[in-house]
Scaffold this active site. Structure first.
Site, mmCIF file in Angstrom:
data_model
loop_
_atom_site.group_PDB
_atom_site.id
_atom_site.type_symbol
_atom_site.label_atom_id
_atom_site.label_comp_id
_atom_site.label_asym_id
_atom_site.label_seq_id
_atom_site.Cartn_x
_atom_site.Cartn_y
_atom_site.Cartn_z
ATOM 1 N N LYS A 1 0.912 -1.186 0.005
ATOM 2 C CA LYS A 1 0.132 0.040 0.038
ATOM 3 C C LYS A 1 0.735 1.288 -0.085
ATOM 4 O O LYS A 1 0.426 2.181 -0.600
ATOM 5 C CB LYS A 1 -0.937 -0.033 0.908
ATOM 6 C CG LYS A 1 -1.888 -1.271 1.130
ATOM 7 C CD LYS A 1 -2.834 -1.246 2.220
ATOM 8 C CE LYS A 1 -3.766 -0.123 2.126
ATOM 9 N NZ LYS A 1 -4.982 -0.312 3.560
ATOM 10 N N GLY B 1 -0.759 2.462 9.044
ATOM 11 C CA GLY B 1 -1.083 3.078 7.821
ATOM 12 C C GLY B 1 -2.694 3.013 8.046
ATOM 13 O O GLY B 1 -3.226 4.082 7.683
#
Length: 279
Positions: A71, A137
């Site tokens: 990601k 995240g």
């Protein structure tokens, strides 16, 4: 095959990928709306990521979801990055444009907000401070979303103080950092409480933060959804709080990508939830 006859392909890339519920979710939506298309899970090693992303449009892919551990990496490989993905420092949704450019977005924060608004319709985030546990995240996406909906103060606590401090420097003065030993003490008067850590997940250590200071007016949500009813949610419910499990965030964050790839905005409802849980 001509362009108008091509059946769109999408998928999810990560490593490992066998655990992902995204194929079941997107497969259910494709069937529900009678759409032509396929959604394919792909286990992609970090070393192969650039090459795979370059090849996917040629194979007929219109986009893909991105999960751990890619990601953050895909941000550097994308040609166009939305402001929210840049702020969060990660992307979970890629669109392969007809001009050959890769468009990267992050829908995790929008999925988080939509999940709370659907399952706690009386949630008033702007009314009082929020507590966020974790500084990875997922925490970045949640904090960006909380700031966007007007939370006046975010109390952040993480097992690694340095990671929390780094996050505060990115998001500014609304974020106040506390040592992990204070994780339970910062609950007083907070009406939004979010666990973004892996604590409480199957196979991980249990979540053991004292909730004595938790207000019964708080909405408590856990991004962990295996199990659905974590220890945190069970204890918060016993304290009189409204609780929201993490599965809805997964469902809601997927909807924007599905719409872009297949042309229909899917509903996130009890049928959707049941279909995913049945897999």
């Amino acid at each position: 095959m001509t362009e108008h006859m091509r059946i769109p392909l999408a998928g999810v890339i990560g490593s490992p990928i066998a655990h992902s519920r995204s194929p079941a979710l997107h497969g259910y939506w494709l069937k529900r709306y009678g759409l032509k298309g396929h959604y394919i899970p792909m286990d992609v090693a970090q070393a192969d990521l650039r090459e795979v992303l370059a090849a996917m449009p040629r194979m007929g892919f219109v986009g893909c979801n991105v999960t751990i551990p890619h990601k953050e990496t895909v941000i550097a490989l994308a040609d166009i990055v939305t402001d929210r993905a840049a702020l969060i420092g990660a992307a979970n949704t890629l669109i392969f444009r007809k001009d050959g450019k890769i468009h990267a977005d992050n829908t995790d924060g929008a999925g988080f907000t939509a999940n709370l608004r659907q399952n706690a319709p009386d949630w008033q985030p702007q009314a009082a401070p929020a507590v966020v546990w974790g500084a990875g995240g997922a925490a970045r996406a949640v904090i960006a979303a909380l700031i966007e909906v007007g939370v006046p103060e975010i109390r952040l606590s993480n097992r690694s103080r340095a990671r929390a401090d780094a996050l505060r420097s990115d998001f500014g003065a609304k974020v106040q950092v506390f040592d992990w030993v204070q994780a339970g003490n910062i609950l007083e008067d907070a009406t939004t409480v979010v666990n973004t850590t892996s604590l409480g997940m199957i196979g991980k250590p249990d979540f053991r933060v004292p909730l004595d200071a938790l207000s019964p007016k708080a909405v408590v949500t856990d991004l962990v959804y295996t199990p659905l009813r974590t220890r945190l949610l069970a204890e918060a419910e016993a304290a009189g709080c409204r609780t929201v499990d993490g599965l809805g965030m997964l469902l809601h964050q997927a909807a924007p990508g599905f719409e872009r790839w297949f042309g229909v905005r899917p509903e996130v409802d009890e049928d959707t939830r049941a279909a995913v849980l049945a897999t």
